[in-house]
Write an enzyme that holds these catalytic residues in place. Structure first.
Site, PDB file in Angstrom:
ATOM      1  N   ASN A 123     -19.168  -4.109 -26.783  1.00 49.18           N
ATOM      2  CA  ASN A 123     -18.435  -2.854 -26.612  1.00 49.18           C
ATOM      3  C   ASN A 123     -17.476  -3.006 -25.428  1.00 49.18           C
ATOM      4  OD1 ASN A 123     -17.511  -0.255 -26.455  1.00 49.18           O
ATOM      5  ND2 ASN A 123     -19.361   0.549 -25.467  1.00 49.18           N
ATOM      6  N   LYS A 145     -15.174  -0.959 -24.546  1.00 50.69           N
ATOM      7  CA  LYS A 145     -14.733   0.337 -23.996  1.00 50.69           C
ATOM      8  C   LYS A 145     -13.198   0.346 -23.866  1.00 50.69           C
ATOM      9  CE  LYS A 145     -19.086   0.287 -21.559  1.00 50.69           C
ATOM     10  NZ  LYS A 145     -19.997   1.057 -20.763  1.00 50.69           N
ATOM     11  N   GLU A 187     -29.807   3.002 -26.012  1.00 49.49           N
ATOM     12  CA  GLU A 187     -29.077   2.791 -24.764  1.00 49.49           C
ATOM     13  C   GLU A 187     -29.480   3.841 -23.734  1.00 49.49           C
ATOM     14  OE1 GLU A 187     -25.394   0.242 -25.362  1.00 49.49           O
ATOM     15  OE2 GLU A 187     -24.767   2.317 -25.530  1.00 49.49           O
ATOM     16  N   GLU A 223     -21.063   7.670 -23.494  1.00 46.04           N
ATOM     17  CA  GLU A 223     -19.818   8.080 -22.818  1.00 46.04           C
ATOM     18  C   GLU A 223     -19.059   9.082 -23.683  1.00 46.04           C
ATOM     19  OE1 GLU A 223     -18.307   4.149 -22.090  1.00 46.04           O
ATOM     20  OE2 GLU A 223     -19.930   3.796 -20.669  1.00 46.04           O
ATOM     21  N   HIS A 230     -21.793   6.930 -28.730  1.00 49.17           N
ATOM     22  CA  HIS A 230     -22.001   6.270 -27.434  1.00 49.17           C
ATOM     23  C   HIS A 230     -22.167   7.360 -26.371  1.00 49.17           C
ATOM     24  CE1 HIS A 230     -21.322   3.940 -23.813  1.00 49.17           C
ATOM     25  NE2 HIS A 230     -21.608   2.874 -24.521  1.00 49.17           N
ATOM     26  N   GLY A 260     -23.883   0.239 -17.547  1.00 52.22           N
ATOM     27  CA  GLY A 260     -22.877  -0.031 -16.520  1.00 52.22           C
ATOM     28  C   GLY A 260     -23.394   0.083 -15.097  1.00 52.22           C
ATOM     29  N   SER A 317     -26.711  -2.858 -19.424  1.00 53.76           N
ATOM     30  CA  SER A 317     -26.696  -3.966 -18.456  1.00 53.76           C
ATOM     31  C   SER A 317     -27.369  -5.226 -19.012  1.00 53.76           C
ATOM     32  CB  SER A 317     -27.328  -3.534 -17.132  1.00 53.76           C
ATOM     33  OG  SER A 317     -26.587  -2.454 -16.572  1.00 53.76           O
TER      34      SER A 317
END
Ligand code: PEP
Length: 250
Positions: free
Chosen positions: A9, A11, A166, A96, A94, A172, A211
């Site tokens: 991914n 992003k 996730e 985000e 996701h 991140g 991560s």
């Protein structure tokens, strides 16, 4: 035996020329791997990325799409637009997108149907926040998300969804879930799928994301219910993502 599945991914990273340079390097370094290897560039690089991957085992996925086929949705992209480009999968839900763009479980349920109808493989992301984990609510959050997000698709399609666990606190942040935490959550997700279809639960791929790096991918993916990884930061470097694919098939 479920085939390992590794998705990168990116992003909002990499221009078209950067994406092409990455894929050239990556494809050259990637050994023949018995795994699904998927790269998710930003919308602008999808077409060139599909071309750059022709003749390789690497497939291209989008990071989002709109649920409708067409219409007055300025700035959005439909599933059909993606599949016409040769994109074969799409990341949905996701954290985000849930956090910054108000993505809801109801919309996600509809997006899964639209993705399948256009021939795209959905990569559905679920996971709890740090506060939810600390409050002991992880299982409840996963149950709510999985039940709601998969509500509109029939049992015949369940095995073809790729589900990424996730935990938001691990995305991140450099804080990876322990192997026990990853296994426990992925096993719970498999049980939720089994409640609808035991056969689908055996076949569905469940990934860990948060991560993941070359140094921890092997032990995470070795867990019985972890079938691969959704990789953010470490997937921006071709050598690191190759190392993660290698760790997954070792
Ligand atoms: C992600 O974006 O899905 C992700 C897991 O990011 P990172 O690997 O950087 O934590």
């Amino acid at each position: 035996m479920r085939r390992p599945y590794l998705a990168a991914n990116w992003k909002m990273n990499k221009t078209v020329s950067e994406a092409e340079a990455f894929l050239g390097d990556f494809i050259q370094q990637l050994p023949d791997a018995d795994a699904d290897v998927v790269v998710c560039p930003p919308f602008t690089a999808l077409g060139p990325a599909v071309e750059a991957c022709e003749g390789s085992q690497v497939r291209i996925a989008a990071q989002n799409m709109h649920e409708a086929g067409s219409g007055a949705f300025t700035g959005e992209v439909s599933a059909q637009m993606l599949s016409e480009l040769g994109v074969s999968a799409v990341v949905l839900g996701h954290s985000e997108r849930r956090q910054y763009f108000g993505e809801t479980d109801e919309a996600l349920a509809r997006k899964l149907v639209s993705a399948f109808d256009a021939g795209l493989e959905p990569i559905l992301c679920v996971g709890e926040s740090e506060a939810e984990r600390d409050a002991g609510d992880t299982a409840a959050v996963l149950t709510r998300q999985i039940e709601a997000d998969l509500a509109e698709i029939g049992n015949d399609r369940l095995a073809s969804v790729v589900i990424a666990y996730e935990p938001i606190w691990a995305i991140g942040t450099g804080r990876t879930a322990t192997t026990e935490q990853a296994q426990e959550a992925c096993a719970q997700i498999r049980e939720l799928v089994a409640a609808r279809s035991p056969e689908a639960a055996e076949a569905v791929r469940i990934l860990y994301g948060g991560s993941m790096k070359p140094g921890n991918a092997g032990e995470l993916i070795a867990q019985p219910d972890v079938d691969g990884g959704l990789v953010g930061g470490a997937s921006l470097d071709p050598a690191d993502f190759v190392a993660i694919v290698e760790a997954a098939v070792a």
